[in-house]
Design a protein around this motif. Structure first.
Motif, mmCIF file in Angstrom:
data_model
loop_
_atom_site.group_PDB
_atom_site.id
_atom_site.type_symbol
_atom_site.label_atom_id
_atom_site.label_comp_id
_atom_site.label_asym_id
_atom_site.label_seq_id
_atom_site.Cartn_x
_atom_site.Cartn_y
_atom_site.Cartn_z
ATOM 1 N N LEU A 183 -55.281 93.851 -18.033
ATOM 2 C CA LEU A 183 -55.923 94.800 -17.124
ATOM 3 C C LEU A 183 -55.792 94.219 -15.720
ATOM 4 N N LEU A 184 -54.978 94.879 -14.899
ATOM 5 C CA LEU A 184 -54.717 94.398 -13.543
ATOM 6 C C LEU A 184 -55.408 95.326 -12.554
ATOM 7 N N GLN A 185 -56.416 94.792 -11.892
ATOM 8 C CA GLN A 185 -57.173 95.619 -10.949
ATOM 9 C C GLN A 185 -56.380 95.804 -9.665
ATOM 10 N N LEU A 186 -56.202 97.058 -9.275
ATOM 11 C CA LEU A 186 -55.446 97.364 -8.050
ATOM 12 C C LEU A 186 -56.258 96.974 -6.819
ATOM 13 N N PRO A 187 -55.572 96.654 -5.711
ATOM 14 C CA PRO A 187 -56.293 96.191 -4.507
ATOM 15 C C PRO A 187 -57.380 97.160 -4.054
ATOM 16 N N LYS A 188 -58.542 96.608 -3.741
ATOM 17 C CA LYS A 188 -59.681 97.435 -3.299
ATOM 18 C C LYS A 188 -59.337 98.251 -2.061
ATOM 19 N N SER A 189 -58.458 97.690 -1.221
ATOM 20 C CA SER A 189 -58.099 98.342 0.047
ATOM 21 C C SER A 189 -57.386 99.681 -0.160
ATOM 22 N N MET A 190 -56.921 99.933 -1.378
ATOM 23 C CA MET A 190 -56.206 101.189 -1.656
ATOM 24 C C MET A 190 -57.149 102.372 -1.826
ATOM 25 N N PHE A 191 -58.447 102.101 -2.007
ATOM 26 C CA PHE A 191 -59.380 103.155 -2.388
ATOM 27 C C PHE A 191 -60.497 103.325 -1.372
ATOM 28 N N LYS A 192 -60.945 104.565 -1.237
ATOM 29 C CA LYS A 192 -61.975 104.884 -0.239
ATOM 30 C C LYS A 192 -63.315 104.266 -0.600
ATOM 31 N N SER A 193 -63.582 104.126 -1.901
ATOM 32 C CA SER A 193 -64.861 103.562 -2.328
ATOM 33 C C SER A 193 -64.653 102.702 -3.561
ATOM 34 N N GLN A 194 -65.646 101.868 -3.857
ATOM 35 C CA GLN A 194 -65.571 100.998 -5.029
ATOM 36 C C GLN A 194 -65.505 101.831 -6.313
ATOM 37 N N GLN A 195 -66.233 102.975 -6.319
ATOM 38 C CA GLN A 195 -66.264 103.847 -7.500
ATOM 39 C C GLN A 195 -64.887 104.456 -7.796
ATOM 40 N N ALA A 196 -64.068 104.598 -6.739
ATOM 41 C CA ALA A 196 -62.750 105.219 -6.908
ATOM 42 C C ALA A 196 -61.678 104.218 -7.344
ATOM 43 N N GLY A 197 -62.032 102.935 -7.439
ATOM 44 C CA GLY A 197 -61.067 101.885 -7.765
ATOM 45 C C GLY A 197 -60.400 102.089 -9.124
ATOM 46 N N LYS A 198 -59.154 101.646 -9.218
ATOM 47 C CA LYS A 198 -58.382 101.811 -10.455
ATOM 48 C C LYS A 198 -57.672 100.517 -10.837
ATOM 49 N N SER A 199 -57.209 100.490 -12.087
ATOM 50 C CA SER A 199 -56.498 99.327 -12.629
ATOM 51 C C SER A 199 -55.298 99.794 -13.442
ATOM 52 N N ILE A 200 -54.371 98.864 -13.690
ATOM 53 C CA ILE A 200 -53.255 99.106 -14.602
ATOM 54 C C ILE A 200 -53.635 98.481 -15.946
ATOM 55 N N PHE A 201 -53.674 99.306 -16.983
ATOM 56 C CA PHE A 201 -54.101 98.882 -18.319
ATOM 57 C C PHE A 201 -52.853 98.809 -19.204
ATOM 58 N N MET A 202 -52.579 97.634 -19.778
ATOM 59 C CA MET A 202 -51.351 97.414 -20.551
ATOM 60 C C MET A 202 -51.676 97.213 -22.030
ATOM 61 N N LEU A 203 -50.975 97.980 -22.882
ATOM 62 C CA LEU A 203 -51.163 97.879 -24.328
ATOM 63 C C LEU A 203 -49.810 97.784 -25.022
ATOM 64 N N GLN A 204 -49.839 97.245 -26.244
ATOM 65 C CA GLN A 204 -48.681 97.341 -27.124
ATOM 66 C C GLN A 204 -49.166 97.843 -28.472
ATOM 67 N N LYS A 205 -48.550 98.920 -28.961
ATOM 68 C CA LYS A 205 -48.959 99.455 -30.262
ATOM 69 C C LYS A 205 -48.629 98.439 -31.355
ATOM 70 N N LYS A 206 -49.558 98.258 -32.260
ATOM 71 C CA LYS A 206 -49.366 97.274 -33.331
ATOM 72 C C LYS A 206 -48.155 97.643 -34.176
ATOM 73 N N GLY A 207 -47.454 96.616 -34.644
ATOM 74 C CA GLY A 207 -46.271 96.830 -35.470
ATOM 75 C C GLY A 207 -45.681 95.497 -35.851
ATOM 76 N N GLU A 208 -44.651 95.538 -36.671
ATOM 77 C CA GLU A 208 -44.009 94.318 -37.141
ATOM 78 C C GLU A 208 -43.466 93.510 -35.958
ATOM 79 N N GLY A 209 -43.825 92.243 -35.908
ATOM 80 C CA GLY A 209 -43.299 91.354 -34.857
ATOM 81 C C GLY A 209 -44.058 91.398 -33.546
ATOM 82 N N THR A 210 -45.087 92.245 -33.431
ATOM 83 C CA THR A 210 -45.860 92.261 -32.180
ATOM 84 C C THR A 210 -46.760 91.032 -32.108
#
Length: 331
Positions: free
Chosen positions: A266-293
């Motif tokens: 979970l990578l939080q995007l820079p606060k400076s990109m958003f007008k308010s703290q409530q509007a802040g966003k992040s990049i959420f990274m997942l890998q679906k479970k499977g053989e070799g993951t």
């Protein structure tokens, strides 16, 4: 005297044509952008206009149509002109993934798939005007075939015209992507998730992440749909609100994700990109479970520095590269 760039030339053409069509036709500025792009793609006027109006637009088109544009120049010109149009739009869902975020997600996607030789399938469940999916197609270091879903007809037309001009093979569907979708499983999902409640309770009832009472969250349902539509071992990248795991339905979401996928980071995007703290966003990274993951011993959790601070960003990318090498054995 300064000379304009290709991106600026194209922006000027799209902007002036869209304004003219808005003032002299029955279209909005955003619809006018799509029509301006369609004229350029076809190299002819597609609108029925009075002779003097047609002459004005033909002169604008003749000035631009002989220029050769790179795909990224086209994407950036569309991004700028659509952003201008969205400032005047009242619909809350008319928003766009910022350029720096598109490029950063492209870097992450290339990190996990960069040495891939075979063509991979990409899905965007909320394509909007196509900025994010276009950036991924332009930046990919491996063969990529993409499809996108978008419920807003104007945004879909913008994505379609932009993709045509960039010569992308992008399949677009005018459909609510929470509804059942007839689509084979894909290798990769990248979506800037819309935030809020989903109004169709009947459709939501088919999801594990339906709310126990009241409307379900559309961002929860889209995460579930995305995981369902991803092949085992496939990767998912979402732009999510920072409060994703703070709602009353957060435990249900977390339990579902842990059952179906490995949480990578979970990578939080820079606060400076958003007008308010409530509007802040992040990049959420997942890998679906499977053989070799691989389930990382330590998820990648970080607050990204401002994208304008080059040294700090370069240092952060070194740390991210090291994490990929140590945790997922990706060089």
């Amino acid at each position: 005297m300064t000379t304009s760039t290709k991106t600026e030339d194209l922006f000027t053409y799209l902007d002036e044509t869209a304004q003219f069509l808005e003032e002299n036709g029955s279209v909005t500025y955003l619809e006018g952008i799509a029509e301006a792009g369609e004229n350029l793609f076809r190299e002819e006027l597609c609108q029925t206009l009075l002779p003097d109006q047609a002459q004005i637009l033909k002169e604008k088109l003749d000035l631009i149509r002989k220029e050769e544009f790179k795909a990224e120049e086209i994407r950036k010109a569309f991004q700028l002109v659509v952003l201008k149009g969205m400032k005047g739009a009242i619909q809350p869902h008319h928003s766009m993934t910022p350029d720096a975020v598109c490029l950063f997600i492209s870097y992450l996607v290339n990190k996990v798939y960069g040495k891939q030789k075979e063509q991979l399938a990409l899905l965007d469940l909320a394509a909007g005007s196509g900025n994010l999916v276009s950036a991924l197609l332009n930046q990919a270091t491996f063969p990529l075939q993409a499809c996108g879903f978008e419920v807003d007809e104007t945004l879909l037309k913008l994505a379609y015209v932009s993709a045509n001009l960039q010569k992308h093979e992008l399949q677009l569907f005018h459909q609510d992507s929470v509804e059942p979708i007839a689509l084979l499983e894909v290798d990769l999902v990248v979506t800037d998730l819309p935030i809020g409640y989903y109004p169709k309770d009947g459709t939501a009832k088919t999801y594990e992440l339906q709310a126990t009472e009241g409307h379900s969250f559309i961002h929860h349902l889209m995460i579930e749909q995305a995981i369902k539509k991803t092949k085992a071992g496939g990767f998912l990248f979402f732009v999510v609100p920072n409060f994703l795991f703070e709602s009353g339905q957060a435990k249900q979401l977390h339990d579902f994700i842990k059952k179906e996928a490995n949480i990578l980071g979970l990578l939080q995007l820079p606060k400076s990109m958003f007008k308010s703290q409530q509007a802040g966003k992040s990049i959420f990274m997942l890998q679906k479970k499977g053989e070799g993951t691989i389930l990382p011993k330590q998820a990648l959790l970080a607050e990204l520095p401002s994208f304008t601070k080059k040294e700090a960003l370069a240092d952060m990318m070194k740390q991210i590269n090291k994490w990929f090498e140590n945790e997922l054995h990706i060089l």
